[in-house]
Design an enzyme around this catalytic site. Structure first.
Site, PDB file in Angstrom:
ATOM      1  N   ASP A 292       8.451   8.993  17.104  1.00  0.00           N
ATOM      2  CA  ASP A 292       8.235   9.184  15.678  1.00  0.00           C
ATOM      3  C   ASP A 292       7.875  10.665  15.475  1.00  0.00           C
ATOM      4  O   ASP A 292       7.671  11.412  16.430  1.00  0.00           O
ATOM      5  CB  ASP A 292       7.171   8.236  15.136  1.00  0.00           C
ATOM      6  CG  ASP A 292       7.375   8.017  13.634  1.00  0.00           C
ATOM      7  OD1 ASP A 292       8.107   8.814  13.011  1.00  0.00           O
ATOM      8  OD2 ASP A 292       6.798   7.069  13.077  1.00  0.00           O
TER       9      ASP A 292
HETATM   10  C1  BGC Z   1       7.927   8.010   9.938  1.00  0.00           C
HETATM   11  C2  BGC Z   1       9.245   7.443  10.410  1.00  0.00           C
HETATM   12  C3  BGC Z   1      10.369   8.280   9.870  1.00  0.00           C
HETATM   13  C4  BGC Z   1      10.171   9.692  10.333  1.00  0.00           C
HETATM   14  C5  BGC Z   1      11.278  10.624   9.892  1.00  0.00           C
HETATM   15  C6  BGC Z   1       7.801   9.475  10.240  1.00  0.00           C
HETATM   16  O1  BGC Z   1       6.682  10.041   9.663  1.00  0.00           O
HETATM   17  O2  BGC Z   1       6.872   7.289  10.533  1.00  0.00           O
HETATM   18  O3  BGC Z   1       9.366   6.107  10.028  1.00  0.00           O
HETATM   19  O4  BGC Z   1      11.589   7.757  10.279  1.00  0.00           O
HETATM   20  O5  BGC Z   1       8.959  10.190   9.826  1.00  0.00           O
HETATM   21  O6  BGC Z   1      11.245  10.846   8.539  1.00  0.00           O
END
Ligand code: BGC
Length: 751
Positions: A292
Site C-alpha cells: 500500500d
Molecule cells: C490506499 C489504497 C490505494 C492507494 C493508492 C492508499 O492510501 O490505502 O487503497 O489503492 O492509496 O491510491
C-alpha cells in the site's frame, strides 16, 4: 536497445503473436507456460538495477486536467528503466507520453498504469457498500465491467480494487469501499467485482488487472481508526477475514495489495505468513503483490524496521513484490543484495511475476495498445453506461421505513417541499474515491433535477436548504419550516459529506452531523407528511428520525445519475429492493454490532432481561436496523416452511422450501435469505450465518415456492486446529426477509 535484446525481443513478440492467434486452441496452462518462458527470457537480460526498477512504483501527480508528473527526476528514472509502474496518471495522451519515455529505456519494458478505479471512472457508480446493498451480483459485475471499459479506454491498465475487507465497524471510514459485514456475501461480491474488472481476461482491450486489497484484516482496525493495529485470533482471520481474498484469488485476480495495519504484531507489508505462506504458498497465487502507499516505509514508525534498508529487506522477504511510493526498494535493494542480506532469487521471483502480468496485458506486444484516442472518445460520454448507472443506483436505495404507505408519491401531488443540504448538491452525490471532471456541474444529476423532471407540469417544487451538513447554525430553519407548511409533502435530504467516509475518515461520532437531525425535528413538528433520505458512506445513527419520521430511504452516495434514481424510487417507477449489507447501530457504544455473533454463556432472553446476562443495561443488544433488512412498496409473506427430511448425511443434501407471496399492491423483488446455526460445535458457532439468498420477482397476489438446498460443505468451519470441515450434529435453519425476521426449522447432519 542492444542487438541481443532486439533479437530476443523480436523473437518474443513473434512467439507472443503466435500465442495470441492460437489462443483458442491452447490450454490455459500452456499459454501460461509460454508467457512464463517469455518473462524468463526478458529477466535474463536485465541488470540487477533494472530488476529493482520493475519493483518500483511512483505516483504520477495526476489531476484530471493537470500534468502527468511534475518531477523531472521521475521522468529520468522512467527513461533509465527504473520504474515498473506509475499510479494516478490517466488519459490516452498522458499515458502515451510516459510510455514513450519508458520506450527510451534500454530494454523497453512497458510501464503499468495503476489507478483507484473503485466505483467508476467517467461514469461514477454508487459507492461499493451501496452496491453491496443490491445483493445483485450480475449488476455489481456489470458496474465493474463498465468502470473497466471506460478507464481502460483512457489508458489505465490496473485498478486498485476491489477492496474486499470485511468490516464490522462503521466508525472506520473505509467501510464505504467494501461489501459490508458478511463474509459469504462479501466473497460472492469479491468474485463478481474481479470478474467485472477483468472481463474476458487480461489482454482484452477493455480489461483491467484487478487488485484484491488490503491483505489482510485491514477492516478490523482497533476502534475503527484507520491504519490502526489488528489483533485477532487465527480462527477469526481464516473464517471471517480471509475468505473474500480467497474468492478473489480463485476468480483469477491479477494482483493483491497488502495493508497498512499490523496483524498480531507484524505489519502486513512485512508479513511472510500472509504473503508467502498463505497467498503464494497455500493458495499458490501467481500474480504479484503491491504494497500500500508507503506501507514499506511505514514499517519504521510501526517499530518493525529501523530504517528503509531494513524495511525493504523485510518487505521483499515477506513477499511484497512492488513498492508503492516509499522508495525503499529503489534505494536499498541493490545494497541489500551486495551485503548478502537478500537472496537475489527473491528479486527475480518478484520481477518475473510483474513481467508476466505485462505480457498477459499484451504490453510487450504493443505498449500503446491502451492509448487509442478514438476508443477514449467513445467511452467518454457513453449514454448506455449512464443508464446502467441509474439502474444500479436504484437497486441500492434501501427503504428503511414506510408507514401508512407514504411512498411512493403520486405525480398528482400539488406542492412538494424539498429541504436539506443535499437537495441541490452536485459532487456530494459521488462520494469518496470518485473522479472530478470539469463539466461535473452540468452532468451530475441532483435530487432537485431528478424530481423536477419527474413531476407533472401543474405540480410545484419549493426549496430550502435548512442548514449545512456540518455546522451549528439553525439560521435556515425558519425558511425551511415555512415552505414545509405550504407543501402537501416534504422531502428532506440529509447525511454526511463525501469526505466524511473514506480513507483516513474514521469518526468517533457517526450520528447525523451538525444540526441536520434538529432540522428534521423542526419540519416533522409542522405535522406535514415527511420523507427523509439519508446520503452516507457508512451506517449513520439517526434514532430520532427512525422513531418519528414515517418514511426513510437510505440513499448512500449514488453516483452520476443519483437524482434520476432517487426520483424513480420516490415516485414508484422503481420499487425498492435493496437490503442492508451491514447492521446499523443504535449508538456508537454498541459497535461492533453484527448479526453473526456468538451466543455467549449468558444470552439475554429479551431486551428487558438484565439479570446477569450479556447485555447493555442502557440499550438493547440488537441493532437499529439488522443485516439483510430493507422494505419494498409491496409486502411479502413467508409461509409453509418445510424441510425435505429431518436429517441428512454428508454427500447428500436437505432442501428447505417455503411459499413466498406478494401480499401488497405493487410488483416487487424480494431477496429471500437463508441462515443456518450449528447448535453445538467443537468451537462455538454464530447464532446465524448467511448461507444463501435468491432474488424473486412477484406480481401482486402471486405466490412462489422457493427452495434452498443445504449440503454438508455449506456447514464447514475452522476448528481450533484450523481444520476446515463440518461436524455432525443439530442445526437450525432460518428463512426470511432479513437476519432478524425469520422462520425457523431444525435438521441434523448425521454420520
Ligand atoms: C490506499 C489504497 C490505494 C492507494 C493508492 C492508499 O492510501 O490505502 O487503497 O489503492 O492509496 O491510491
Amino acid at each position: 536497445m542492444t542487438t541481443s535484446f532486439k533479437n530476443i525481443c523480436t523473437f518474443t513478440i513473434l512467439i507472443f503473436c503466435v500465442a495470441v492467434c492460437a489462443s483458442q486452441n491452447l490450454s490455459k496452462s500452456s499459454r501460461e507456460k509460454a508467457i512464463e518462458r517469455k518473462a524468463d527470457s526478458v529477466l535474463k537480460l536485465m541488470t540487477l538495477d533494472e530488476k529493482i526498477g520493475q519493483m518500483n512504483q511512483y505516483n504520477g501527480d495526476w489531476e484530471a486536467t493537470g500534468p502527468i508528473t511534475y518531477d523531472g527526476d521521475k521522468q529520468n528514472q522512467i527513461r533509465k528503466g527504473m520504474l515498473g509502474s506509475i499510479l494516478n496518471v490517466t488519459g490516452v495522451e498522458h499515458t502515451r507520453q510516459l510510455q514513450e519515455m519508458a520506450m527510451q529505456s534500454r530494454l523497453k519494458i512497458p510501464l503499468l498504469f495503476g489507478q483507484d478505479i473503485i466505483h467508476g471512472y467517467r461514469t461514477t457508480f454508487p459507492i461499493p457498500l451501496a452496491e453491496a446493498a443490491s445483493w445483485d451480483l450480475n449488476a455489481i459485475k456489470l458496474s465493474a465491467r463498465i468502470a473497466a471499459t471506460e478507464s481502460a479506454a483512457a489508458g489505465v491498465h490496473w485498478t486498485f480494487a476491489p477492496m474486499v475487507d470485511i468490516a464490522r465497524d462503521p466508525r472506520w471510514g473505509r467501510i464505504m469501499e467494501g461489501a459490508g459485514e458478511d463474509t459469504w456475501l462479501g466473497s460472492l461480491i469479491a468474485k463478481a467485482r474481479v470478474e467485472g474488472f477483468q472481463g474476458n481476461g487480461l489482454g482484452s482491450l477493455d480489461a483491467l488487472m484487478a487488485c484484491a486489497k488490503h491483505f489482510a484484516a485491514y477492516g478490523a482496525a482497533v476502534g475503527g481508526r484507520d491504519y490502526n493495529s489488528v489483533d485477532m485470533s487465527q480462527r477469526a482471520l481464516w473464517e471471517i477475514y480471509l475468505p473474500p481474498f480467497k474468492a478473489a484469488e480463485q476468480a483469477g485476480v491479477a494482483t493483491f495489495m497488502n495493508s497498512f495495519n499490523d496483524l498480531n504484531g507484524i505489519p502486513a507489508t512485512g508479513n511472510a505468513y500472509l504473503q508467502r505462506e498463505i497467498l503464494k504458498g497455500k493458495w499458490n497465487f501467481k500474480g504479484f503483490v503491491v504494497s500500500d502507499w508507503n506501507s514499506v516505509g511505514e514499517m519504521i514508525p510501526h517499530g518493525y524496521a529501523k530504517d528503509n534498508y531494513e524495511a525493504a529487506m523485510e518487505a521483499v522477504t515477506a513477499g511484497c513484490d512492488m513498492d508503492m511510493e516509499s522508495r525503499s526498494y529503489i534505494k536499498n535493494l541493490s545494497k541489500l543484495v551486495s551485503d548478502g542480506k537478500l537472496n537475489p532469487s527473491l528479486i527475480d521471483d518478484a520481477v518475473k511475476r510483474i513481467l508476466i502480468k505485462k505480457f498477459e496485458m499484451g504490453l510487450f506486444d504493443d505498449p500503446f495498445r491502451f492509448c487509442n484516442v478514438e476508443r477514449e472518445k467513445q467511452q467518454w460520454n457513453n449514454p448506455s453506461n449512464l443508464e446502467k448507472e441509474k439502474q444500479m443506483a436504484e437497486k441500492t436505495i434501501v427503504l428503511l421505513k414506510n408507514e401508512n404507505q407514504i411512498l411512493p408519491l403520486s405525480r398528482q401531488t400539488k406542492t412538494i417541499a424539498l429541504i436539506g443540504p443535499f437537495i441541490k448538491s452536485v459532487r456530494d452525490n459521488l462520494g469518496f474515491w470518485s473522479y472530478i471532471w470539469p463539466d461535473d456541474t452540468a452532468r451530475i444529476i441532483t435530487t432537485w433535477k431528478g424530481i423536477q423532471e419527474k413531476i407533472n407540469k401543474d405540480s410545484k417544487l419549493l426549496y430550502a436548504k435548512g442548514c449545512n451538513i456540518n455546522d451549528s447554525s439553525t439560521a435556515g430553519f425558519a425558511e425551511a419550516v415555512e415552505i414545509a407548511r405550504q407543501a402537501d409533502i416534504v422531502i428532506i435530504q440529509v447525511g454526511e459529506a463525501p469526505d466524511m467516509s473514506g480513507e483516513a475518515k474514521s469518526r468517533s461520532n457517526i450520528h447525523l452531523p451538525g444540526m441536520q437531525e434538529e432540522l428534521v425535528k423542526a419540519i416533522q413538528a409542522t405535522g406535514k407528511p415527511v420523507v427523509v433520505m439519508i446520503n452516507a458512506g457508512r451506517p449513520l445513527i439517526f434514532n430520532w428520525t427512525a422513531d418519528h419520521v414515517p418514511a426513510i430511504l437510505y440513499t448512500w452516495w449514488l453516483g452520476t445519475e443519483a437524482g434520476y434514481a432517487i426520483a424513480d424510487v420516490l415516485f414508484g417507477d422503481y420499487n425498492p429492493s435493496a437490503k442492508l449489507p451491514i447492521s446499523f447501530p443504535r449508538s456508537e457504544g454498541q459497535i461492533p454490532v453484527y448479526y453473526n455473533h456468538y451466543n455467549t454463556g449468558r444470552p439475554a432472553k429479551n431486551d428487558n432481561d438484565l439479570n446477569y446476562v450479556s447485555a447493555y443495561t442502557d440499550l438493547p443488544n440488537d441493532p437499529k436496523f439488522p443485516f439483510g433488512y430493507g422494505l419494498s412498496y409491496t409486502s411479502f409473506s413467508y409461509s409453509d416452511m418445510d424441510l425435505s427430511g429431518k436429517s441428512f448425511k454428508a454427500g447428500d443434501s436437505i432442501s428447505v422450501s417455503f411459499n413466498l407471496t406478494n401480499t401488497g399492491k405493487f410488483v416487487g423483488t424480494e431477496t429471500v435469505q437463508l441462515y443456518v446455526q450449528d447448535l453445538v460445535g467443537s468451537v462455538v458457532r454464530p447464532v446465524k450465518e448467511l448461507k444463501g439468498f435468491q432474488q424473486v420477482v412477484l406480481k401482486t397476489g402471486e405466490s412462489k415456492k422457493i427452495t434452498f438446498t443445504i449440503t454438508a460443505d455449506m456447514l464447514r468451519f475452522y476448528n481450533d486446529k484450523l481444520e476446515y470441515g463440518f461436524e455432525p450434529g443439530d442445526f437450525k435453519v432460518f428463512v426470511g426477509s432479513n437476519s432478524r425476521d425469520v422462520k425457523e426449522a431444525s435438521f441434523a447432519l448425521i454420520k
